[in-house]
Scaffold this motif. Structure first.
Motif, PDB file in Angstrom:
ATOM      1  N   THR A  86      -3.498  23.740 -14.139  1.00  0.00           N
ATOM      2  CA  THR A  86      -2.172  22.665 -14.115  1.00  0.00           C
ATOM      3  C   THR A  86      -2.740  21.326 -13.584  1.00  0.00           C
ATOM      4  O   THR A  86      -3.190  21.332 -12.616  1.00  0.00           O
ATOM      5  CB  THR A  86      -0.929  23.237 -13.611  1.00  0.00           C
ATOM      6  N   ALA A  87      -2.891  20.422 -14.277  1.00  0.00           N
ATOM      7  CA  ALA A  87      -3.592  19.124 -13.764  1.00  0.00           C
ATOM      8  C   ALA A  87      -2.952  18.682 -12.396  1.00  0.00           C
ATOM      9  O   ALA A  87      -3.782  18.170 -11.683  1.00  0.00           O
ATOM     10  CB  ALA A  87      -3.304  17.984 -15.118  1.00  0.00           C
ATOM     11  N   ASP A  88      -1.702  18.534 -12.343  1.00  0.00           N
ATOM     12  CA  ASP A  88      -1.187  17.926 -11.092  1.00  0.00           C
ATOM     13  C   ASP A  88      -1.646  19.139 -10.111  1.00  0.00           C
ATOM     14  O   ASP A  88      -1.787  18.461  -8.726  1.00  0.00           O
ATOM     15  CB  ASP A  88       0.263  17.667 -11.084  1.00  0.00           C
ATOM     16  N   THR A  89      -1.301  20.444 -10.123  1.00  0.00           N
ATOM     17  CA  THR A  89      -1.738  21.281  -8.883  1.00  0.00           C
ATOM     18  C   THR A  89      -3.368  20.998  -8.764  1.00  0.00           C
ATOM     19  O   THR A  89      -3.572  20.972  -7.574  1.00  0.00           O
ATOM     20  CB  THR A  89      -1.395  22.609  -9.474  1.00  0.00           C
ATOM     21  N   LEU A  90      -4.007  20.985  -9.649  1.00  0.00           N
ATOM     22  CA  LEU A  90      -5.621  20.882  -9.504  1.00  0.00           C
ATOM     23  C   LEU A  90      -5.825  19.570  -8.483  1.00  0.00           C
ATOM     24  O   LEU A  90      -6.611  19.480  -7.743  1.00  0.00           O
ATOM     25  CB  LEU A  90      -6.305  20.794 -10.871  1.00  0.00           C
ATOM     26  N   ALA A  91      -5.301  18.465  -9.010  1.00  0.00           N
ATOM     27  CA  ALA A  91      -5.286  17.315  -8.459  1.00  0.00           C
ATOM     28  C   ALA A  91      -4.838  17.375  -6.918  1.00  0.00           C
ATOM     29  O   ALA A  91      -5.640  16.710  -5.988  1.00  0.00           O
ATOM     30  CB  ALA A  91      -4.480  16.102  -8.938  1.00  0.00           C
ATOM     31  N   SER A  92      -3.721  18.004  -6.408  1.00  0.00           N
ATOM     32  CA  SER A  92      -3.535  18.178  -5.158  1.00  0.00           C
ATOM     33  C   SER A  92      -4.582  18.963  -4.566  1.00  0.00           C
ATOM     34  O   SER A  92      -4.550  18.657  -3.153  1.00  0.00           O
ATOM     35  CB  SER A  92      -2.057  19.021  -5.296  1.00  0.00           C
ATOM     36  N   LEU A  93      -5.010  19.934  -5.324  1.00  0.00           N
ATOM     37  CA  LEU A  93      -5.999  20.787  -4.327  1.00  0.00           C
ATOM     38  C   LEU A  93      -7.404  19.925  -4.024  1.00  0.00           C
ATOM     39  O   LEU A  93      -7.680  19.766  -2.993  1.00  0.00           O
ATOM     40  CB  LEU A  93      -6.692  21.924  -5.497  1.00  0.00           C
ATOM     41  N   ARG A  94      -7.515  19.115  -5.036  1.00  0.00           N
ATOM     42  CA  ARG A  94      -8.943  18.300  -4.720  1.00  0.00           C
ATOM     43  C   ARG A  94      -8.604  17.351  -3.572  1.00  0.00           C
ATOM     44  O   ARG A  94      -9.407  17.061  -2.813  1.00  0.00           O
ATOM     45  CB  ARG A  94      -9.432  17.426  -6.109  1.00  0.00           C
ATOM     46  N   TYR A  95      -7.465  16.668  -3.367  1.00  0.00           N
ATOM     47  CA  TYR A  95      -6.863  16.016  -2.640  1.00  0.00           C
ATOM     48  C   TYR A  95      -6.916  16.665  -1.144  1.00  0.00           C
ATOM     49  O   TYR A  95      -7.402  16.222   0.058  1.00  0.00           O
ATOM     50  CB  TYR A  95      -5.379  15.508  -2.729  1.00  0.00           C
ATOM     51  N   CYS A  96      -6.566  17.758  -0.952  1.00  0.00           N
ATOM     52  CA  CYS A  96      -6.824  18.723   0.144  1.00  0.00           C
ATOM     53  C   CYS A  96      -8.174  18.973   0.586  1.00  0.00           C
ATOM     54  O   CYS A  96      -8.508  18.961   1.754  1.00  0.00           O
ATOM     55  CB  CYS A  96      -6.066  20.006  -0.083  1.00  0.00           C
ATOM     56  N   ARG A  97      -9.017  19.346  -0.502  1.00  0.00           N
ATOM     57  CA  ARG A  97     -10.239  19.623  -0.271  1.00  0.00           C
ATOM     58  C   ARG A  97     -10.964  18.398   0.478  1.00  0.00           C
ATOM     59  O   ARG A  97     -11.644  18.399   1.245  1.00  0.00           O
ATOM     60  CB  ARG A  97     -10.998  20.067  -1.384  1.00  0.00           C
ATOM     61  N   ASP A  98     -10.746  17.096  -0.169  1.00  0.00           N
ATOM     62  CA  ASP A  98     -11.330  15.931   0.205  1.00  0.00           C
ATOM     63  C   ASP A  98     -10.744  15.673   1.829  1.00  0.00           C
ATOM     64  O   ASP A  98     -11.778  14.878   2.371  1.00  0.00           O
ATOM     65  CB  ASP A  98     -10.996  14.736  -0.579  1.00  0.00           C
TER      66      ASP A  98
END
Ligand code: F6R
Length: 365
Positions: free
Chosen positions: A107-119
């Motif tokens: 899921t695109a939005d979930t993946l983007a949230s993940l990347r935000y947290c990883r950053d």
């Protein structure tokens, strides 16, 4: 292969006892009645708080998880739908842990949230069904839900498996943080272990009643679902399931919010589905139900044997489940809401497994 079921959704509903048992055995040591090492792949002890992000049904599983992590592990939880989480510029710190819940793992939005947290330097855990998915690959720890392929667009077994995994993680986190002692852990794990058997019994028990009630629901234009505590996310899940496959407009509300707006909608045409196991919220929810009854609203009361005995309010129907511990109630109470949506859609003749306008995996924003 649908086996002898009419739809994948029905097959997946009836698969739940088996797949949940499979999921639990990955996280729980049933010989010792303890939570095992697979639930500890993230260091919840060191975490200052937990951020959870997901979409749709997976988000609602996360919302139930929030109640559990806060109650059993005393770990504060920040949760939001991924499409908001990724953009709302929330301050994060590397002392926090983050969990992303996604059946597909794409899921695109979930993946983007993940990347935000990883950053932002957070430790990342993924609760996924598809272990080879992008979300799984980009996480520090993967918590598989072991539901097997889910074909029906409306999520059923993935939801309850997500719940079973989140319950195990929350108890494990409580153990690590010293808020769940060894006796409590054993008692909670015993309840989890009983769940598959209770699910089978409930599925058989309620099926005819769900089928006949669905005839009533199929005549309605709007349905309101109410619940408190972990039954609040379930109310929203019930409404989501009904609207996506039967196209009947439905809303899920926290029972306490009734008098802040939705009570204006109550009349004899709109059924109100009240989800209320006999837990510490029961009396409060029943007083909300009273407000519905006093305005001529028709109530479908989903409760347990103790709740049915304690309430004398007139209802259109009462669905009586066995009394179960609070930790497994959300999974058990998912069954009537799934079957009610399923049979209503079947009765209305919609495309149950492929509802209009919906995709199983949402890889665009
Ligand atoms: C509803 C449903 C959707 C998904 C959502 C997230 O029945 O299935 O709301 O839960 O699109 O999908 P995943 O879990 O694949 O990230």
């Amino acid at each position: 292969d649908k086996g002898n079921h009419r739809h994948f959704m029905e097959k997946e509903i009836y698969e739940q006892p088996e797949v949940i048992s499979h999921a639990l055995s990955h996280y729980v040591d049933f010989a010792e009645n303890t939570i095992g090492a697979n639930a500890a792949a993230i260091d919840f002890k060191a975490a200052s708080s937990l951020a959870i992000s997901a979409c749709g049904t997976a988000y609602l599983a996360g919302l139930v998880g929030k109640y559990w992590f806060e109650r059993y592990a005393r770990l504060p939880v920040e949760i939001d739908v991924a499409s908001e989480f990724r953009y709302r510029e929330m301050p994060l710190s590397p002392s926090q842990a983050a969990l992303f819940i996604s059946q597909s793992g794409e899921t695109a939005d979930t993946l983007a949230s993940l990347r935000y947290c990883r950053d932002n330097g957070l430790k990342i855990g993924a609760v996924v069904n598809v272990r080879e998915s992008t979300i799984a690959r980009e996480s520090d720890a993967v918590f598989p839900i072991m539901a097997g392929p889910e074909i029906g667009v409306a999520s059923t077994k993935a939801f309850t498996c997500q719940l079973a995994v989140l319950a195990s993680l929350a108890i494990g986190a409580g153990k690590a943080r010293g808020t769940v002692n060894a006796d409590e852990e054993r008692a909670l794990v015993r309840h989890l272990a009983e769940m598959p058997r209770i699910m089978s019994r409930v599925l058989n028990l309620i099926q005819p009643q769900m089928e006949s009630l669905s005839r009533e629901l199929s005549k309605c234009k709007d349905v309101l679902y109410l619940g408190r505590g972990t039954s609040f996310p379930l109310a929203m899940e019930g409404a989501l399931k009904l609207k996506e496959i039967s196209y009947i407009h439905a809303e899920g509300y926290a029972a306490g919010e009734l008098k802040h707006g939705p009570i204006a909608l109550i009349d004899e045409n709109m059924p109100v589905i009240v989800i209320a196991p006999y837990d510490r919220f029961f009396e409060k929810t029943v007083s909300n139900m009273q407000e519905v009854a006093a305005r001529g609203g028709r109530i479908i009361f989903i409760t347990d044997e103790a709740g049915a005995a304690a309430s004398r309010l007139p209802t259109m129907a009462t669905i009586v489940l066995p009394v179960v511990d609070e930790i497994i109630a959300p999974m058990i109470f998912s069954l009537p809401i799934q079957l009610l949506a399923y049979h209503t859609a079947v009765f209305m003749g919609t495309d149950v497994d492929q509802p209009r306008n919906l995709a199983k995996s949402v890889t665009v924003e």
